[in-house]
Design a protein around this motif. Structure first.
Motif, mmCIF file in Angstrom:
data_model
loop_
_atom_site.group_PDB
_atom_site.id
_atom_site.type_symbol
_atom_site.label_atom_id
_atom_site.label_comp_id
_atom_site.label_asym_id
_atom_site.label_seq_id
_atom_site.Cartn_x
_atom_site.Cartn_y
_atom_site.Cartn_z
ATOM 1 N N VAL A 173 0.827 -1.220 0.157
ATOM 2 C CA VAL A 173 -0.122 0.056 -0.080
ATOM 3 C C VAL A 173 0.818 1.239 -0.028
ATOM 4 C CG1 VAL A 173 -2.053 -0.956 1.131
ATOM 5 C CG2 VAL A 173 -0.272 -0.108 2.494
ATOM 6 N N VAL A 174 0.282 2.159 -0.603
ATOM 7 C CA VAL A 174 0.883 3.510 -0.581
ATOM 8 C C VAL A 174 0.166 4.534 0.512
ATOM 9 C CG1 VAL A 174 1.197 5.743 -1.732
ATOM 10 C CG2 VAL A 174 1.490 3.660 -3.164
ATOM 11 N N LEU A 175 0.920 5.143 1.594
ATOM 12 C CA LEU A 175 0.005 5.774 2.346
ATOM 13 C C LEU A 175 -0.494 7.340 1.848
ATOM 14 C CD1 LEU A 175 2.404 5.527 5.562
ATOM 15 C CD2 LEU A 175 0.405 4.223 4.854
ATOM 16 N N ASN A 176 -1.554 7.489 2.264
ATOM 17 C CA ASN A 176 -2.423 8.775 1.478
ATOM 18 C C ASN A 176 -2.528 9.677 2.648
ATOM 19 O OD1 ASN A 176 -4.304 10.718 0.618
ATOM 20 N ND2 ASN A 176 -5.819 9.319 0.743
ATOM 21 N N TRP A 177 -1.795 10.865 2.849
ATOM 22 C CA TRP A 177 -1.856 11.807 3.935
ATOM 23 C C TRP A 177 -3.109 12.500 4.303
ATOM 24 C CZ3 TRP A 177 -1.967 16.785 2.947
ATOM 25 C CH2 TRP A 177 -1.388 17.162 1.841
ATOM 26 N N ALA A 178 -4.059 12.574 3.041
ATOM 27 C CA ALA A 178 -5.239 13.202 3.174
ATOM 28 C C ALA A 178 -6.454 12.382 2.758
ATOM 29 C CB ALA A 178 -5.068 14.489 2.060
ATOM 30 N N PRO A 179 -6.819 11.410 3.539
ATOM 31 C CA PRO A 179 -8.012 10.793 3.294
ATOM 32 C C PRO A 179 -9.181 11.750 3.189
ATOM 33 C CG PRO A 179 -7.642 10.672 5.668
ATOM 34 C CD PRO A 179 -6.404 11.684 5.147
ATOM 35 N N SER A 180 -10.134 11.179 2.427
ATOM 36 C CA SER A 180 -11.432 12.042 2.288
ATOM 37 C C SER A 180 -12.648 11.436 2.678
ATOM 38 C CB SER A 180 -11.381 12.339 0.643
ATOM 39 O OG SER A 180 -11.349 11.116 -0.092
ATOM 40 N N CYS B 10 -6.331 5.785 4.507
ATOM 41 C CA CYS B 10 -5.128 6.411 4.306
ATOM 42 C C CYS B 10 -4.062 5.415 3.644
ATOM 43 C CB CYS B 10 -4.412 6.893 5.668
ATOM 44 S SG CYS B 10 -5.081 8.195 6.577
ATOM 45 N N VAL B 11 -4.735 4.096 3.251
ATOM 46 C CA VAL B 11 -3.909 3.281 2.291
ATOM 47 C C VAL B 11 -4.733 3.131 1.038
ATOM 48 C CG1 VAL B 11 -3.069 2.189 4.376
ATOM 49 C CG2 VAL B 11 -5.258 1.413 3.371
ATOM 50 N N SER C 52 -5.052 16.394 -6.273
ATOM 51 C CA SER C 52 -4.709 15.031 -6.666
ATOM 52 C C SER C 52 -6.190 14.314 -5.792
ATOM 53 C CB SER C 52 -3.819 14.456 -6.421
ATOM 54 O OG SER C 52 -2.569 15.311 -7.111
ATOM 55 N N ASP C 53 -6.535 13.404 -6.620
ATOM 56 C CA ASP C 53 -7.368 12.571 -5.999
ATOM 57 C C ASP C 53 -6.693 11.365 -5.939
ATOM 58 O OD1 ASP C 53 -9.258 10.371 -5.457
ATOM 59 O OD2 ASP C 53 -10.660 11.033 -6.566
ATOM 60 N N PRO C 54 -6.053 10.882 -4.983
ATOM 61 C CA PRO C 54 -4.962 9.850 -4.876
ATOM 62 C C PRO C 54 -5.748 8.163 -5.359
ATOM 63 C CG PRO C 54 -4.772 10.969 -3.034
ATOM 64 C CD PRO C 54 -5.962 11.601 -3.564
ATOM 65 N N ALA C 55 -6.719 8.062 -5.125
ATOM 66 C CA ALA C 55 -7.076 6.871 -5.741
ATOM 67 C C ALA C 55 -7.447 6.824 -7.180
ATOM 68 C CB ALA C 55 -8.817 6.507 -5.142
#
Ligand code: APR
Ligand code: ZN
Ligand code: ZN
Length: 360
Positions: free
Chosen positions: A82-89, A144-145, A308-311
């Motif tokens: 997994v990549v960590l996403n520090w800005a979960p929505s 966050c993942v 960005s929308d990480p997903a």
């Protein structure tokens, strides 16, 4: 117990300490880090430019392997990369309902959140920017993942989590650079290097890198810069002369200082766009007069996480990597252990190198 780099107080040096992590609670995921990049925002959190509850474990650009998942977590399973996403929505606030997930009103956990404890005395530890990646393992909210896209090694994937989503997004989502446009990137750190590569991917006809340090030229050129300007009080004039006296179509500011925001704006053509990625302190005041705002017809915008929308965006970035258009390896100029973060901060202040990567 796992090892972590703990920020004991704002302005204090990081301490390597053993910490106790809880088993993941409902909706949480425990991750063993493979690597974590050292971003300037970590330095800004540690020196007080940005606020964070302390003591804290910083680090927000990471990737690793899921160790265990809490109740109700369905998106990932133990063993997944997994990549960590520090800005979960949250998916339900006004920004999220408009698709602007990077501005989610509920992205940051509350100041009182305690995610782990120091093993020595049981004292509370807060997760800096939600994910606390400067540790061998972390426990984060499931939001966050994100799965590591196929074919990307975990150590490279870490960089996607902040530098690349941010720098690429600034160019593609915020400034929306089109093929044939000219671009200036201010600040050749990890974020600026990603922005330079993104400008190349967008088909920019001229890519001017600007940095206060003359040492960054070769890194900048490797990332796609066609020209290099050592920052001075005549930067904007030099950029105008490099672009037939016109100015660039787009400036991307990856420093976070008033002087560079102003120079970026001054370096654009009439109708040009400036995107500010850098995060400065409240002391950084930028002034514009009303007449020049009218005359130049320019746009100045802020940019959070590269809009960005990480997903949505991680698979796009991975496709660029697999096709050889985006080179993650060249962003990294130093591989360190947890005890090397303090030195990485010093290099940042001195304007040396690209990304330092903590490899676990
Ligand atoms: N003019 C031009 N470049 C400058 C100046 C200046 N006045 N001051 C500093 N720089 C350069 C540094 O030499 C360095 O190469 O800006 C670069 C910043 O790079 P890093 O410190 O590695 O920062 P990075 O992690 O890339 O983040 C850039 O984006 O997300 C934000 O908080 C982050 O504000 C930071 C910015
Ligand atoms: Zn960052
Ligand atoms: Zn939201």
């Amino acid at each position: 117990m796992v090892r972590a780099a703990v920020l004991p107080a704002v302005g204090a040096p990081l301490e390597i300490a053993e910490i106790d992590l809880p088993a993941p609670g409902p909706g949480q995921v425990r991750v063993r880090l493979a690597a974590a990049g050292v971003c300037h925002s970590d330095l800004s959190l540690s020196d007080g430019t940005m606020r964070v509850p302390v003591p804290a474990v910083l680090g927000h650009e990471g990737a690793g392997t899921v160790v265990s998942v809490g109740e109700g977590v369905t998106g990932v399973a133990p063993g997944d990369g997994v990549v960590l996403n520090w800005a979960p929505s949250c998916g339900s606030c006004h920004a999220c309902s408009l698709g602007e997930v990077w501005l989610c009103a509920n992205a940051l956990t509350g100041a009182g959140d305690v995610y782990a404890r120091r093993a020595s005395d049981g004292s509370d530890l807060h997760p800096g920017l939600n994910v606390a990646a400067f540790a061998e393992e972390t426990v984060v909210a499931a939001g966050c993942v994100l799965p590591v896209p196929d074919g990307i090694p975990l150590t490279d994937a870490a960089l996607l989590g902040c530098a690349v989503l941010t720098g690429y997004g600034a160019v593609h989502h915020s400034a929306r650079v089109r093929a044939g446009e000219t671009v200036a990137v201010f600040g050749v750190g990890g974020v600026g290097l990603a922005a330079l590569q993104a400008a190349r991917i967008a088909g920019a006809s001229q890519i001017i890198a600007v940095d206060i340090s003359p040492e960054k030229e070769s890194l900048a050129r490797e990332a796609g810069a066609t020209d290099y300007v050592v920052a001075s009080d005549t930067t904007a004039r030099e950029i105008r002369s490099l672009t037939g006296k016109q100015g660039v179509d787009v400036a991307v500011e990856c420093v976070g200082r008033a002087v560079t925001i102003r120079a970026a704006w001054d370096s654009t053509r009439r109708g040009g766009r400036t995107t500010v990625v850098g995060i400065g302190g409240k002391d950084q005041q930028v002034t514009f007069n009303a007449l020049e705002i009218f005359h130049w017809g320019r746009t100045l915008s802020g940019c959070v996480y590269g809009n960005s929308d990480p997903a949505r965006d991680l698979p796009v970035l991975a496709e660029h990597v697999r096709a050889g258009r985006l080179d993650l390896g060249t962003l990294v100029t130093e591989r360190i252990g947890l005890d090397g973060i303090a030195g990485a901060f010093e290099n940042m202040v001195a304007g040396k190198g690209g990304r330092a990567l903590v490899v676990f």
